[in-house]
Design a protein around this motif. Structure first.
Motif, PDB file in Angstrom:
ATOM      1  N   GLY A 197      -7.191  -4.887  13.990  1.00 31.11           N
ATOM      2  CA  GLY A 197      -7.648  -3.775  14.816  1.00 31.11           C
ATOM      3  C   GLY A 197      -6.981  -2.456  14.455  1.00 31.11           C
ATOM      4  N   LEU A 198      -7.707  -1.371  14.711  1.00 30.33           N
ATOM      5  CA  LEU A 198      -7.197  -0.028  14.397  1.00 30.33           C
ATOM      6  C   LEU A 198      -6.203   0.464  15.439  1.00 30.33           C
ATOM      7  CD1 LEU A 198     -10.499   1.733  13.282  1.00 30.33           C
ATOM      8  CD2 LEU A 198      -8.558   1.181  11.827  1.00 30.33           C
ATOM      9  N   GLU A 199      -6.260  -0.098  16.629  1.00 29.22           N
ATOM     10  CA  GLU A 199      -5.426   0.387  17.728  1.00 29.22           C
ATOM     11  C   GLU A 199      -4.009  -0.167  17.666  1.00 29.22           C
ATOM     12  OE1 GLU A 199      -7.551   1.224  21.842  1.00 29.22           O
ATOM     13  OE2 GLU A 199      -8.217  -0.653  20.964  1.00 29.22           O
ATOM     14  N   ARG A 200      -3.120   0.517  18.344  1.00 30.62           N
ATOM     15  CA  ARG A 200      -1.757   0.031  18.536  1.00 30.62           C
ATOM     16  C   ARG A 200      -1.787  -1.130  19.516  1.00 30.62           C
ATOM     17  NH1 ARG A 200       3.441   2.540  18.321  1.00 30.62           N
ATOM     18  NH2 ARG A 200       4.945   1.478  19.666  1.00 30.62           N
ATOM     19  N   SER A 201      -1.083  -2.217  19.189  1.00 31.17           N
ATOM     20  CA  SER A 201      -1.035  -3.399  20.039  1.00 31.17           C
ATOM     21  C   SER A 201       0.413  -3.700  20.393  1.00 31.17           C
ATOM     22  CB  SER A 201      -1.671  -4.598  19.322  1.00 31.17           C
ATOM     23  OG  SER A 201      -1.564  -5.762  20.117  1.00 31.17           O
ATOM     24  N   GLY A 202       0.775  -3.382  21.642  1.00 30.89           N
ATOM     25  CA  GLY A 202       2.160  -3.587  22.058  1.00 30.89           C
ATOM     26  C   GLY A 202       3.096  -2.675  21.292  1.00 30.89           C
ATOM     27  N   PHE A 203       4.081  -3.261  20.626  1.00 34.04           N
ATOM     28  CA  PHE A 203       5.018  -2.487  19.815  1.00 34.04           C
ATOM     29  C   PHE A 203       4.579  -2.399  18.352  1.00 34.04           C
ATOM     30  CE2 PHE A 203       7.461  -4.308  23.336  1.00 34.04           C
ATOM     31  CZ  PHE A 203       8.050  -3.156  23.864  1.00 34.04           C
ATOM     32  N   GLU A 204       3.368  -2.888  18.064  1.00 31.80           N
ATOM     33  CA  GLU A 204       2.894  -2.955  16.692  1.00 31.80           C
ATOM     34  C   GLU A 204       1.766  -1.959  16.478  1.00 31.80           C
ATOM     35  OE1 GLU A 204       2.476  -6.709  13.815  1.00 31.80           O
ATOM     36  OE2 GLU A 204       0.907  -6.592  15.334  1.00 31.80           O
ATOM     37  N   GLU A 205       1.842  -1.217  15.393  1.00 28.53           N
ATOM     38  CA  GLU A 205       0.806  -0.261  15.065  1.00 28.53           C
ATOM     39  C   GLU A 205      -0.435  -0.989  14.556  1.00 28.53           C
ATOM     40  OE1 GLU A 205       0.836   2.934  15.559  1.00 28.53           O
ATOM     41  OE2 GLU A 205       2.912   3.085  16.262  1.00 28.53           O
ATOM     42  N   GLY A 206      -1.569  -0.275  14.582  1.00 28.13           N
ATOM     43  CA  GLY A 206      -2.798  -0.837  14.065  1.00 28.13           C
ATOM     44  C   GLY A 206      -2.836  -0.779  12.546  1.00 28.13           C
ATOM     45  N   ILE A 207      -3.917  -1.284  11.982  1.00 28.60           N
ATOM     46  CA  ILE A 207      -4.073  -1.306  10.537  1.00 28.60           C
ATOM     47  C   ILE A 207      -4.160   0.120  10.000  1.00 28.60           C
ATOM     48  CG2 ILE A 207      -6.584  -1.448  10.677  1.00 28.60           C
ATOM     49  CD1 ILE A 207      -6.553  -3.216   8.216  1.00 28.60           C
ATOM     50  N   LYS A 208      -3.645   0.326   8.821  1.00 29.92           N
ATOM     51  CA  LYS A 208      -3.663   1.648   8.202  1.00 29.92           C
ATOM     52  C   LYS A 208      -5.027   1.916   7.579  1.00 29.92           C
ATOM     53  CE  LYS A 208       1.205   2.400   7.265  1.00 29.92           C
ATOM     54  NZ  LYS A 208       1.204   3.625   8.090  1.00 29.92           N
ATOM     55  N   VAL A 209      -5.407   3.175   7.575  1.00 29.36           N
ATOM     56  CA  VAL A 209      -6.686   3.562   6.990  1.00 29.36           C
ATOM     57  C   VAL A 209      -6.695   3.262   5.493  1.00 29.36           C
ATOM     58  CG1 VAL A 209      -8.252   5.499   6.581  1.00 29.36           C
ATOM     59  CG2 VAL A 209      -7.040   5.324   8.760  1.00 29.36           C
ATOM     60  N   GLU A 225      -2.334 -10.689   4.649  1.00 30.24           N
ATOM     61  CA  GLU A 225      -1.839 -10.287   5.959  1.00 30.24           C
ATOM     62  C   GLU A 225      -1.458  -8.818   5.927  1.00 30.24           C
ATOM     63  OE1 GLU A 225       1.389 -11.653   9.392  1.00 30.24           O
ATOM     64  OE2 GLU A 225       1.161 -12.797   7.526  1.00 30.24           O
ATOM     65  N   PHE A 226      -2.089  -8.048   6.803  1.00 34.37           N
ATOM     66  CA  PHE A 226      -1.864  -6.607   6.832  1.00 34.37           C
ATOM     67  C   PHE A 226      -0.483  -6.291   7.389  1.00 34.37           C
ATOM     68  CE2 PHE A 226      -6.525  -6.987   7.158  1.00 34.37           C
ATOM     69  CZ  PHE A 226      -6.888  -6.213   6.058  1.00 34.37           C
ATOM     70  N   ASN A 227       0.107  -5.239   6.840  1.00 35.01           N
ATOM     71  CA  ASN A 227       1.398  -4.744   7.310  1.00 35.01           C
ATOM     72  C   ASN A 227       1.169  -3.369   7.937  1.00 35.01           C
ATOM     73  OD1 ASN A 227       4.027  -4.045   7.802  1.00 35.01           O
ATOM     74  ND2 ASN A 227       4.685  -4.060   5.661  1.00 35.01           N
ATOM     75  N   PRO A 228       1.314  -3.252   9.262  1.00 33.49           N
ATOM     76  CA  PRO A 228       1.052  -1.956   9.907  1.00 33.49           C
ATOM     77  C   PRO A 228       2.001  -0.847   9.449  1.00 33.49           C
ATOM     78  CG  PRO A 228       1.127  -3.748  11.513  1.00 33.49           C
ATOM     79  CD  PRO A 228       1.656  -4.298  10.237  1.00 33.49           C
ATOM     80  N   ARG A 229       3.134  -1.201   8.848  1.00 31.40           N
ATOM     81  CA  ARG A 229       4.109  -0.183   8.433  1.00 31.40           C
ATOM     82  C   ARG A 229       3.888   0.305   7.009  1.00 31.40           C
ATOM     83  NH1 ARG A 229       9.782  -2.752  10.851  1.00 31.40           N
ATOM     84  NH2 ARG A 229       9.095  -2.842  13.052  1.00 31.40           N
ATOM     85  N   ALA A 230       3.239  -0.498   6.197  1.00 32.81           N
ATOM     86  CA  ALA A 230       3.038  -0.123   4.793  1.00 32.81           C
ATOM     87  C   ALA A 230       1.714  -0.678   4.315  1.00 32.81           C
ATOM     88  CB  ALA A 230       4.182  -0.638   3.914  1.00 32.81           C
ATOM     89  N   ALA A 231       0.978   0.133   3.563  1.00 30.83           N
ATOM     90  CA  ALA A 231      -0.310  -0.290   3.030  1.00 30.83           C
ATOM     91  C   ALA A 231      -0.104  -1.164   1.795  1.00 30.83           C
ATOM     92  CB  ALA A 231      -1.154   0.933   2.680  1.00 30.83           C
ATOM     93  N   ILE A 232      -1.129  -1.897   1.416  1.00 34.00           N
ATOM     94  CA  ILE A 232      -1.072  -2.761   0.247  1.00 34.00           C
ATOM     95  C   ILE A 232      -0.961  -1.911  -1.021  1.00 34.00           C
ATOM     96  CG2 ILE A 232      -3.584  -2.849  -0.031  1.00 34.00           C
ATOM     97  CD1 ILE A 232      -3.258  -5.795  -0.866  1.00 34.00           C
ATOM     98  N   ASN A 233      -0.244  -2.436  -2.025  1.00 33.90           N
ATOM     99  CA  ASN A 233      -0.100  -1.721  -3.297  1.00 33.90           C
ATOM    100  C   ASN A 233      -0.469  -2.653  -4.449  1.00 33.90           C
ATOM    101  OD1 ASN A 233       2.375  -3.251  -4.033  1.00 33.90           O
ATOM    102  ND2 ASN A 233       3.281  -2.046  -2.339  1.00 33.90           N
ATOM    103  N   CYS A 234      -0.480  -2.118  -5.621  1.00 31.43           N
ATOM    104  CA  CYS A 234      -0.932  -2.873  -6.795  1.00 31.43           C
ATOM    105  C   CYS A 234       0.014  -4.001  -7.174  1.00 31.43           C
ATOM    106  CB  CYS A 234      -1.131  -1.925  -7.973  1.00 31.43           C
ATOM    107  SG  CYS A 234       0.364  -1.012  -8.442  1.00 31.43           S
ATOM    108  N   HIS A 235       1.239  -4.014  -6.639  1.00 31.76           N
ATOM    109  CA  HIS A 235       2.198  -5.065  -6.967  1.00 31.76           C
ATOM    110  C   HIS A 235       2.065  -6.287  -6.054  1.00 31.76           C
ATOM    111  CE1 HIS A 235       4.138  -2.282  -9.703  1.00 31.76           C
ATOM    112  NE2 HIS A 235       4.210  -1.390  -8.712  1.00 31.76           N
TER     113      HIS A 235
END
Length: 378
Positions: A197-209, A225-235
């Motif tokens: 989800g795009l929304e903030r859930s509890g203490f966790e941010e939503g998915i990054k654009v 598995e998405f990381n709300p703090r950092a987007a996926i990278n090529c590594h």
């Protein structure tokens, strides 16, 4: 003159001044009483005229049931005068006179849609299973929409994708789901992709654009598995460096809760939607909107789901949503997902299948335009 006791007494004539003063006082008192009576009579006449203007003849002379003769007086408290309600005072009906979108509800229509979607073909050799990406609010019903579709084609209610309740993020992984025709049957030629989800859930941010854009371009593999703090990278091991046409998304669907349309400007949801929309438009991918939980937004629809396109409230909300997102109302579909039901309902099935049909039609147009551009370049 002789007095009362037989004695003579002198007669005293009243003076003229005394007579004139007495007569003047009597005339003044008489004129004052006449003026007071005149005022009372004029006031009574005015009061009667006002009553005649504001009251009917029945109010002025109510009927006496005992004597069967009209009598003057006030209406008895036991029989109050019924209040007349002006047309402009009555609240507007929740249902419109004419539906704002034509849609018939019958089992024949439901079965016709089901047969059409079972025999769907992309009419292109490059992509045999187009991908539909579901993006939206936390708890809006992205996973529930896939479960509802899967239930219809399996002919019974099933819950394959994990679904949460409320504003808790359950789908934290990128998942791709295939719809099967019955238990152990063949897979239908389209794939639904679920995201966090795009929304903030509890203490966790939503998915990054940035993650959403990477998914659209085909750089993210299944089960990431998405990381709300950092987007996926090529590594990252789930990152696809050179995605094929089959890995990319061919239709993006914004999933919005009908009860939370007004909350889109909050929590930067509207900003995220517009950023995703800008990237989708630049890629030429069709963008649609799916409004869920319509039964909880309108009481008339909760009573009768076939009144969905006659609901004045839903029409206003859909129009407002189209203006906020900058999309036409024709690209917005309304559904009620299976959540508490244990048996299928043909009205719910029809709305869900109709929404899927709109998505596949948009994909067909996208493939046709892609083929035309490819032929022109050659």
């Amino acid at each position: 003159m002789w007095g009362a006791e037989g004695q003579f007494s002198e007669y005293k004539r009243p003076r003229p001044t005394q007579i004139s003063c007495r007569r003047h006082k009597e005339r003044a008192a008489q004129s004052q009483s006449e003026s007071v009576l005149g005022c009372h009579s004029r006031a009574s006449r005015l009061r009667s005229d006002v009553l005649k203007e504001n009251s009917s003849e029945e109010d002025m002379f109510p009927f006496n049931e005992l004597t069967e003769n009209p009598r003057r007086g006030r209406r008895s408290p036991s029989s109050p005068r019924p209040a007349y309600v002006q047309p402009w005072m009555s609240p507007p009906s929740q249902l419109m006179d004419q539906p704002w979108r034509e849609q018939t509800f019958s089992r024949l229509d439901r079965n016709f849609l089901l047969d059409d979607l079972q025999n769907y073909d992309t009419q292109t050799r490059t992509v045999t299973e187009p991908r539909i990406l579901l993006v939206g609010q936390t708890g809006a019903g992205k996973s529930s929409f896939f479960n509802s579709l899967n239930s219809i084609f399996r002919d019974h209610v099933t819950m394959q994708a994990l679904c949460g309740y409320g504003d808790i993020n359950v789908s934290k992984k990128f998942r791709t789901y295939s719809v099967s025709l019955g238990a152990g049957g063949r897979k239908l030629p389209y794939i639904l992709c679920d995201t966090m989800g795009l929304e903030r859930s509890g203490f966790e941010e939503g998915i990054k654009v940035e993650d959403i854009i990477s998914v659209i371009k085909g750089h993210v593999s299944d089960m990431y598995e998405f990381n709300p703090r950092a987007a996926i990278n090529c590594h990252d091991p789930h990152y696809i460096r050179s995605p094929s046409v089959k890995d990319k998304m061919h239709c993006v669907v914004f999933v919005v809760d009908a009860n939370k349309i007004v909350n889109l400007p909050k929590f930067q949801l509207l900003k995220k939607f517009k950023e995703i929309k800008s990237e989708v438009n630049s890629l030429g991918i069709p963008l649609l909107v799916l409004v869920t939980k319509i039964d909880k937004a309108c009481m008339e629809v909760q009573k009768d789901l076939t009144k969905v396109y006659s609901s004045r409230y839903l029409h206003e909300k859909v129009t407002q949503l189209g203006q906020m997102l900058g999309v036409p109302v024709s690209s917005i579909s309304l559904v009620k997902n299976y959540a508490t039901e244990t048996e299928l309902n043909f009205s719910m099935d029809l709305l869900i299948l109709k929404a899927l049909q709109q998505m596949l039609r948009a994909i067909d147009v996208y493939f046709e335009e892609t083929n035309v551009r490819r032929t022109t370049l050659w």
